[in-house]
Design an enzyme around this catalytic site. Structure first.
Site, mmCIF file in Angstrom:
data_model
loop_
_atom_site.group_PDB
_atom_site.id
_atom_site.type_symbol
_atom_site.label_atom_id
_atom_site.label_comp_id
_atom_site.label_asym_id
_atom_site.label_seq_id
_atom_site.Cartn_x
_atom_site.Cartn_y
_atom_site.Cartn_z
ATOM 1 N N ARG A 1 9.452 -2.365 15.441
ATOM 2 C CA ARG A 1 10.026 -3.554 14.354
ATOM 3 C C ARG A 1 9.127 -4.427 15.147
ATOM 4 N NH1 ARG A 1 13.960 -6.653 15.719
ATOM 5 N NH2 ARG A 1 15.619 -5.102 15.599
ATOM 6 N N ASP B 1 -1.325 -17.071 -2.856
ATOM 7 C CA ASP B 1 -1.245 -15.662 -3.255
ATOM 8 C C ASP B 1 -3.237 -14.934 -3.340
ATOM 9 O OD1 ASP B 1 -0.516 -13.201 -4.240
ATOM 10 O OD2 ASP B 1 1.077 -13.656 -4.917
ATOM 11 N N TYR C 1 3.098 -14.564 -10.722
ATOM 12 C CA TYR C 1 3.457 -12.915 -10.474
ATOM 13 C C TYR C 1 4.787 -12.941 -11.156
ATOM 14 C CZ TYR C 1 5.439 -8.653 -8.918
ATOM 15 O OH TYR C 1 5.322 -6.748 -9.214
ATOM 16 N N LYS D 1 -2.261 -3.764 -4.290
ATOM 17 C CA LYS D 1 -2.828 -3.503 -4.997
ATOM 18 C C LYS D 1 -4.803 -3.362 -4.499
ATOM 19 C CE LYS D 1 1.041 -5.401 -6.978
ATOM 20 N NZ LYS D 1 1.275 -6.419 -7.258
#
Ligand code: PLP
Length: 379
Positions: A46, A170, A98, A195
């Site tokens: 982690r 973004d 978004y 994406k």
């Protein structure tokens, strides 16, 4: 190093163990220690994982940042940014964003006492009207989804700096191939690496990139404390995707341009949204902050009729109806019922997301095949 070399070599070196040119997939949760604390820089996955670290270095390199962080999804990356804030803080966000980001802001973080202002940012000066002592973050998405509006990153950064507010961009739609927000004054770049960065529609991932050490430390603390990391398999896939980002983007842009022009000349189409048109309201800003105009296009069919638009979508044969974008294959989407269904209709239509709006993510197939597919679907 220039961008087209950074995608392949940036932050990369052969694996120290055996010289593997591609970083191995370190599918491990933990690492042997010789004595308590006597490890080789990795304790628990982690916190750190060599495959993820290779990817995080690549993220930093392609965005001209210093520190990269990889998350389990784009929204997990946004979630980490918002956790820099506390109750009473305010955020100024573009209103055209978004759908999942809007949902995270309004349905989760508003509950924790964070206040959001969703505003038009076509004119960056408008942002200043909403700044007050509690403003801690400006959230920008450009080009926006799905209206392909362009926000002036440099002008926004100037306002953010003046008032000592963090600016997060973004950069999912543009990718660092087209624009590098940190160079334009942003503090944080965020990606849905699902994406274009991944590029092959085979993973879900988020990324954050920053330059400032203190900010990186705070975000790393959140990444490790909240734990929304990506796994090593996905890190490997994203690294492989990055290696062809520049080549793919070049073709996305070429195909995008050809299709935007085809659509604009088609009698059954009312309006085409694409920042490469000189008639686009912020074309000049796009031209100054982006290298090219990308492969995302939205359009409205003539008469703005819901049924007509759905028929076009159903008739497409190569271009596939699916959520998401940025893969090698062309996809189409219906924002009002898909990506933006979580935004109330009234809010949606204010920003232009009408029921007949169709969004295209133009892939890297043959240009003529794509145009013929649209031609037959519109006919
Ligand atoms: C997809 C997307 C996100 C969310 O990313 P996930 O990887 O789906 O969590 C955020 N912003 C933009 C612009 C996106 O397209």
């Amino acid at each position: 190093m220039k961008f087209n070399t950074k995608t392949i070599h940036g932050g990369q070196k052969p694996d120290p163990a055996y010289g593997a040119v591609m970083p191995p997939i370190y599918q491990t949760s933990t690492y042997a220690q010789a004595t308590p604390g006597g490890h080789k820089g990795f304790e628990y996955s982690r916190s750190h994982n060599p495959t993820r670290q290779a990817l995080e270095n690549a993220f930093a390199s392609i965005e001209n940042g210093k520190y990269g962080m990889a998350f389990g999804s784009g929204l997990a990356a946004i979630d980490a940014i918002l956790k820099l804030l506390k109750s009473g803080d305010e955020v100024i966000s573009t209103s055209d964003l978004y759908g999942g980001t809007y949902r995270l802001f309004t349905k989760i973080f508003e509950n924790f006492g964070i206040k959001f202002h969703f505003i038009g940012m076509d004119n960056a000066a408008n942002i200043e009207n909403f700044v007050n002592k509690s403003t801690k973050l400006i959230w920008v998405e450009t080009p926006t989804n799905p209206m392909l509006n362009i926000i002036d990153i440099k002008a926004t950064a100037k306002i953010a700096k003046k008032h000592q507010i963090l600016l997060a961009v973004d950069n999912t739609f543009a990718t660092p191939y087209l624009q590098q927000p940190l160079d334009l004054g942003a503090d944080i770049v965020m990606h849905s690496a699902t994406k274009y960065i991944g590029g092959h529609s085979d993973l879900v991932m988020g990324a954050l990139i920053v330059k400032d050490k203190d900010l990186a430390d705070r975000l790393y603390f959140i990444q490790n404390a909240s734990g929304a990391i990506c796994g090593p398999q996905d890190a490997f896939l994203a690294l492989r995707g990055i290696k062809t980002l520049h080549v793919r983007m070049q073709r996305h842009c070429e195909n995008g341009k050809a299709i935007a022009k085809f659509l604009a000349s088609h009698p059954k189409i009312e309006k085409v949204y694409w920042p490469g048109f000189e008639s686009h309201p912020n074309h000049n800003i796009a031209k100054s902050q982006m290298k090219d105009f990308g492969g995302m296009i939205s359009f409205v069919t003539k008469g703005n009729n819901y049924e007509d638009a759905i028929k076009v979508i159903e008739n497409l044969k190569i271009i596939t109806l699916a959520e998401s974008l940025g893969g090698v294959e062309s996809l189409c989407g219906h924002p009002a019922s898909m990506t933006h269904a979580s935004i109330p209709k009234e809010e949606r239509e204010k920003t232009g997301i009408v029921d007949s709006l169709i969004r295209l993510s133009i892939g890297i197939e043959d240009e003529e095949d794509l145009i013929n597919d649209l031609k037959q679907a519109l006919g």
